[in-house]
Design a protein around this motif. Structure first.
Motif, PDB file in Angstrom:
ATOM      1  N   LEU A  71       0.746  -1.187  -0.024  1.00  9.00           N
ATOM      2  CA  LEU A  71      -0.032   0.106  -0.038  1.00  9.00           C
ATOM      3  C   LEU A  71       0.927   1.137  -0.056  1.00  9.00           C
ATOM      4  O   LEU A  71       1.992   1.509   0.586  1.00  9.00           O
ATOM      5  N   LYS A  72       0.170   2.226  -0.492  1.00  6.84           N
ATOM      6  CA  LYS A  72       1.075   3.574  -0.257  1.00  6.84           C
ATOM      7  C   LYS A  72       0.395   4.365   0.523  1.00  6.84           C
ATOM      8  O   LYS A  72      -0.762   4.815   0.803  1.00  6.84           O
ATOM      9  N   LEU A  73       1.013   4.250   1.733  1.00 14.63           N
ATOM     10  CA  LEU A  73       0.759   4.923   2.912  1.00 14.63           C
ATOM     11  C   LEU A  73       1.186   6.108   3.367  1.00 14.63           C
ATOM     12  O   LEU A  73       2.434   6.339   3.252  1.00 14.63           O
ATOM     13  N   SER A  74       0.280   7.079   4.038  1.00 12.43           N
ATOM     14  CA  SER A  74       0.881   8.424   4.280  1.00 12.43           C
ATOM     15  C   SER A  74       1.691   8.102   5.805  1.00 12.43           C
ATOM     16  O   SER A  74       1.534   6.945   6.342  1.00 12.43           O
ATOM     17  N   ASP A  75       2.503   9.300   6.267  1.00 15.54           N
ATOM     18  CA  ASP A  75       3.294   8.946   7.425  1.00 15.54           C
ATOM     19  C   ASP A  75       2.299   8.746   8.443  1.00 15.54           C
ATOM     20  O   ASP A  75       2.383   7.873   9.460  1.00 15.54           O
ATOM     21  N   ASP A  76       1.016   9.548   8.502  1.00 13.66           N
ATOM     22  CA  ASP A  76      -0.045   9.373   9.528  1.00 13.66           C
ATOM     23  C   ASP A  76      -0.539   7.856   9.584  1.00 13.66           C
ATOM     24  O   ASP A  76      -0.673   7.213  10.699  1.00 13.66           O
ATOM     25  N   ALA A  77      -0.791   7.220   8.316  1.00 15.23           N
ATOM     26  CA  ALA A  77      -1.306   5.889   8.306  1.00 15.23           C
ATOM     27  C   ALA A  77      -0.191   5.002   8.961  1.00 15.23           C
ATOM     28  O   ALA A  77      -0.718   3.848   9.265  1.00 15.23           O
ATOM     29  N   ILE A  78       0.952   5.254   8.519  1.00  9.65           N
ATOM     30  CA  ILE A  78       2.033   4.019   9.064  1.00  9.65           C
ATOM     31  C   ILE A  78       2.078   4.206  10.597  1.00  9.65           C
ATOM     32  O   ILE A  78       2.158   3.431  11.177  1.00  9.65           O
ATOM     33  N   ILE A  79       1.874   5.652  11.076  1.00 11.98           N
ATOM     34  CA  ILE A  79       1.817   5.665  12.730  1.00 11.98           C
ATOM     35  C   ILE A  79       0.568   4.980  13.200  1.00 11.98           C
ATOM     36  O   ILE A  79       0.877   4.007  14.049  1.00 11.98           O
ATOM     37  N   ASN A  80      -0.402   5.313  12.679  1.00 11.32           N
ATOM     38  CA  ASN A  80      -1.536   4.463  12.941  1.00 11.32           C
ATOM     39  C   ASN A  80      -1.445   2.914  13.057  1.00 11.32           C
ATOM     40  O   ASN A  80      -2.048   2.209  13.904  1.00 11.32           O
TER      41      ASN A  80
END
Length: 113
Positions: A71-80
């Protein structure tokens, strides 16, 4: 005081804790699998490490490979993802004052003393 984000089931984390115990300094042991890290705390750790979120992810964990790898994840999504699945967080994390390191190998601990 020195903090260690510790997973007792991880040999590298146990080695890091043993190394810290030889320093005869106060240690705060945070078993982050038992006491989950808040989003704010994780963001603070990332800042102290000077890491992007993806740099703190254990990319060989089955959870990462099965749910997030492609997946192409944002930094926020990776933190979550790390908050939801703390096993994804690289370990052990050692913090002293405003500096942090991943103590792999354990000799890296000397960098923040």
């Amino acid at each position: 005081m020195i903090k260690i984000y510790h997973n007792p089931r991880c040999s590298k984390s146990r080695e890091g804790l043993l190394e810290l115990e030889t320093l005869n300094q106060p240690i705060e042991i945070i078993k982050y699998l038992d006491n989950p890290i808040s989003k704010e705390e994780l963001q603070d750790i990332l800042k102290k490490l000077n890491y992007k979120p993806i740099e703190l992810v254990r990319k060989n964990e089955p959870i990462w490979k099965e749910q997030y790898k492609d997946l192409k994840l944002s930094d926020d999504a990776i933190i979550n993802a790390m908050i939801e699945h703390p096993k994804l967080i690289e370990r052990p994390i050692i913090i002293k004052n405003n500096k942090a390191i991943i103590a792999r190998p354990k000799e890296k601990i000397k960098e923040i003393l």
